[in-house]
Every structure is written in C-alpha cells, then in structure tokens.
Design a protein around this motif. Structure first.
Motif, mmCIF file in Angstrom:
data_model
loop_
_atom_site.group_PDB
_atom_site.id
_atom_site.type_symbol
_atom_site.label_atom_id
_atom_site.label_comp_id
_atom_site.label_asym_id
_atom_site.label_seq_id
_atom_site.Cartn_x
_atom_site.Cartn_y
_atom_site.Cartn_z
ATOM 1 N N GLN A 162 28.322 -90.843 -90.284
ATOM 2 C CA GLN A 162 28.934 -90.856 -91.613
ATOM 3 C C GLN A 162 29.279 -89.442 -92.069
ATOM 4 O O GLN A 162 30.293 -89.211 -92.719
ATOM 5 C CB GLN A 162 28.010 -91.535 -92.613
ATOM 6 N N THR A 163 28.448 -88.465 -91.718
ATOM 7 C CA THR A 163 28.703 -87.082 -92.095
ATOM 8 C C THR A 163 29.950 -86.555 -91.409
ATOM 9 O O THR A 163 30.795 -85.904 -92.028
ATOM 10 C CB THR A 163 27.486 -86.195 -91.744
ATOM 11 N N ILE A 164 30.094 -86.842 -90.114
ATOM 12 C CA ILE A 164 31.278 -86.403 -89.373
ATOM 13 C C ILE A 164 32.525 -87.052 -89.956
ATOM 14 O O ILE A 164 33.552 -86.397 -90.169
ATOM 15 C CB ILE A 164 31.118 -86.717 -87.873
ATOM 16 N N GLU A 165 32.435 -88.344 -90.250
ATOM 17 C CA GLU A 165 33.575 -89.051 -90.832
ATOM 18 C C GLU A 165 33.920 -88.473 -92.210
ATOM 19 O O GLU A 165 35.091 -88.273 -92.538
ATOM 20 C CB GLU A 165 33.265 -90.540 -90.950
ATOM 21 N N ALA A 166 32.911 -88.171 -93.015
ATOM 22 C CA ALA A 166 33.145 -87.601 -94.348
ATOM 23 C C ALA A 166 33.815 -86.236 -94.240
ATOM 24 O O ALA A 166 34.721 -85.914 -95.021
ATOM 25 C CB ALA A 166 31.830 -87.483 -95.110
ATOM 26 N N ARG A 167 33.413 -85.420 -93.268
ATOM 27 C CA ARG A 167 34.050 -84.109 -93.089
ATOM 28 C C ARG A 167 35.515 -84.270 -92.690
ATOM 29 O O ARG A 167 36.375 -83.515 -93.162
ATOM 30 C CB ARG A 167 33.307 -83.308 -92.030
ATOM 31 N N ASN A 168 35.818 -85.222 -91.815
ATOM 32 C CA ASN A 168 37.207 -85.461 -91.412
ATOM 33 C C ASN A 168 38.056 -85.884 -92.605
ATOM 34 O O ASN A 168 39.200 -85.431 -92.767
ATOM 35 C CB ASN A 168 37.280 -86.519 -90.313
ATOM 36 N N ILE A 169 37.505 -86.743 -93.456
ATOM 37 C CA ILE A 169 38.238 -87.174 -94.649
ATOM 38 C C ILE A 169 38.463 -86.000 -95.588
ATOM 39 O O ILE A 169 39.555 -85.812 -96.127
ATOM 40 C CB ILE A 169 37.487 -88.325 -95.347
ATOM 41 N N ALA A 170 37.432 -85.164 -95.775
ATOM 42 C CA ALA A 170 37.555 -84.007 -96.663
ATOM 43 C C ALA A 170 38.609 -83.034 -96.153
ATOM 44 O O ALA A 170 39.405 -82.499 -96.929
ATOM 45 C CB ALA A 170 36.208 -83.304 -96.804
ATOM 46 N N GLU A 171 38.647 -82.813 -94.828
ATOM 47 C CA GLU A 171 39.666 -81.920 -94.265
ATOM 48 C C GLU A 171 41.065 -82.471 -94.521
ATOM 49 O O GLU A 171 41.977 -81.733 -94.870
ATOM 50 C CB GLU A 171 39.444 -81.743 -92.766
ATOM 51 N N GLN A 228 17.831 -94.624 -85.280
ATOM 52 C CA GLN A 228 19.081 -95.310 -85.602
ATOM 53 C C GLN A 228 19.629 -94.850 -86.957
ATOM 54 O O GLN A 228 20.833 -94.659 -87.120
ATOM 55 C CB GLN A 228 18.873 -96.826 -85.613
ATOM 56 N N ALA A 229 18.744 -94.628 -87.925
ATOM 57 C CA ALA A 229 19.182 -94.158 -89.244
ATOM 58 C C ALA A 229 19.789 -92.765 -89.145
ATOM 59 O O ALA A 229 20.804 -92.468 -89.776
ATOM 60 C CB ALA A 229 18.011 -94.159 -90.221
ATOM 61 N N ARG A 230 19.180 -91.878 -88.329
ATOM 62 C CA ARG A 230 19.730 -90.530 -88.145
ATOM 63 C C ARG A 230 21.103 -90.581 -87.484
ATOM 64 O O ARG A 230 22.013 -89.839 -87.869
ATOM 65 C CB ARG A 230 18.773 -89.680 -87.309
ATOM 66 N N GLU A 231 21.272 -91.456 -86.497
ATOM 67 C CA GLU A 231 22.573 -91.596 -85.833
ATOM 68 C C GLU A 231 23.640 -92.081 -86.812
ATOM 69 O O GLU A 231 24.762 -91.574 -86.812
ATOM 70 C CB GLU A 231 22.471 -92.565 -84.651
ATOM 71 N N ARG A 232 23.303 -93.068 -87.657
ATOM 72 C CA ARG A 232 24.257 -93.557 -88.654
ATOM 73 C C ARG A 232 24.623 -92.454 -89.645
ATOM 74 O O ARG A 232 25.776 -92.285 -90.016
ATOM 75 C CB ARG A 232 23.689 -94.769 -89.401
ATOM 76 N N GLU A 233 23.606 -91.688 -90.080
ATOM 77 C CA GLU A 233 23.860 -90.616 -91.037
ATOM 78 C C GLU A 233 24.755 -89.540 -90.429
ATOM 79 O O GLU A 233 25.678 -89.049 -91.076
ATOM 80 C CB GLU A 233 22.534 -90.000 -91.493
ATOM 81 N N LEU A 234 24.532 -89.201 -89.159
ATOM 82 C CA LEU A 234 25.355 -88.201 -88.493
ATOM 83 C C LEU A 234 26.792 -88.690 -88.368
ATOM 84 O O LEU A 234 27.739 -87.946 -88.640
ATOM 85 C CB LEU A 234 24.779 -87.881 -87.110
#
Length: 175
Positions: free
Chosen positions: A141-150, A133-139
């Motif tokens: 959040q990472t995808i969301e962070a990349r979208n924000i950065a773009e 579950q922690a890995r899924e949350r981290e993934l």
C-alpha cells in the motif's frame, strides 16, 4: 472457530424481464446479510407488507436494490423471495422517484469460517505469520501510495510555466 452465516442471492430478472439462461442467472450472484422484515403492519393474517434487503456486513449499504411487497417461499435447496424491486432515481430528499420492476431472488445460506475460507485452512492460526502478512500488505500500500502521489504532483506537460510578463491576469487558471 465460529462461523458467519451469509446468503448468496441470485436475481432471476432484469428490469422486470426474466433472464432466459442459467448462465445469465449465475452472473447475478451476490453475497450479503439477508433481511426480511415487516414494513407495514396489518392485524389481518397475510395482509402485512414485507421488505427484503441484502446488505453488506455493516447492515446499512445495499448490495442489490431492496424488494418491496416481498413474499417468501421455501423451495428445495433454498428460499424464493418475490416482490417489487425498487431502484431509486436522483438524490433529492423531496420528490423521491423510483423505477419499480417485478423481481425474484433465489437465496441459499453460505457458512464462512471466521478464520478465512474453508479451503485456506487456518490462515490466522500463527501470530507471526499474521504479522508478516500485515507488513507485506502495508508495504504494498505504501508503494502504491507513493506512485499515486508522484502522478498527482507531476505538472502536466501541456501547461506552460507561469510568466507574469505574459499572463493576462483575467483568468485565474490560465498561464
């Protein structure tokens, strides 16, 4: 498994006026740590001034505005706290102003098991499941962070590319 005791608080007034329907009162539900403490001590019985607060688990952030001159009454199904709701205005440290309204809270305790909510079962009983579950949350959040950065790094289309020949040099942000 230990349990956490918090209180759910229903506010019965809005800016001093009574809320007329039960449905309106249900929408004011907030959950947090309820504190009832003496603000000004007076040795004479019944003359001390009390303060009631509902805070987040950190103990410092108010969930709803504090009640000054709070009076506590035990009723069937919970407790009733009446007082003056203090809504501060402005952020200055000098000349503090506030809006004060009469307010009444209906409070009742809620027990939350430390492992999650009661209907979830034991969410953290299996360490492998917790790690998954922690890995899924981290993934996520990472995808969301990349979208924000773009989004942040894209140049707005209404701006024109910088051309030193046409730039006036008088305005630092104008191209």
């Amino acid at each position: 498994m230990s349990t956490l005791i918090v209180y759910e608080v229903f506010r019965t007034r809005f800016e001093g006026g009574k809320l007329q329907s039960v449905e309106a009162i249900k929408h004011t539900r907030r959950v947090g740590n309820l504190t009832y403490m003496e603000r000004i001590y007076d040795p004479r019985p019944g003359r001390s001034i009390y303060l009631a607060t509902l805070t987040q688990p950190d103990g410092e952030t108010y969930v709803i505005p504090a009640l000054d001159r709070a009076r506590l009454r035990k009723i069937r199904g919970g407790i009733l706290i009446s007082g003056i709701e203090v809504k501060p205005r402005g952020i200055g440290s000098k000349n503090i102003k506030s809006d004060d309204y009469p307010q009444t809270w209906f409070c009742r305790p809620v027990a939350i098991p430390r492992g999650g909510f009661e209907d979830d079962g034991d969410r953290y009983g299996n360490p492998a499941e917790s790690r998954r579950q922690a890995r899924e949350r981290e993934l996520a959040q990472t995808i969301e962070a990349r979208n924000i950065a773009e989004t942040l790094t894209k140049r707005p289309t209404r701006r024109m590319p910088y051309d030193p020949a046409t730039a006036s040099g008088l305005s630092p942000g104008h191209f």
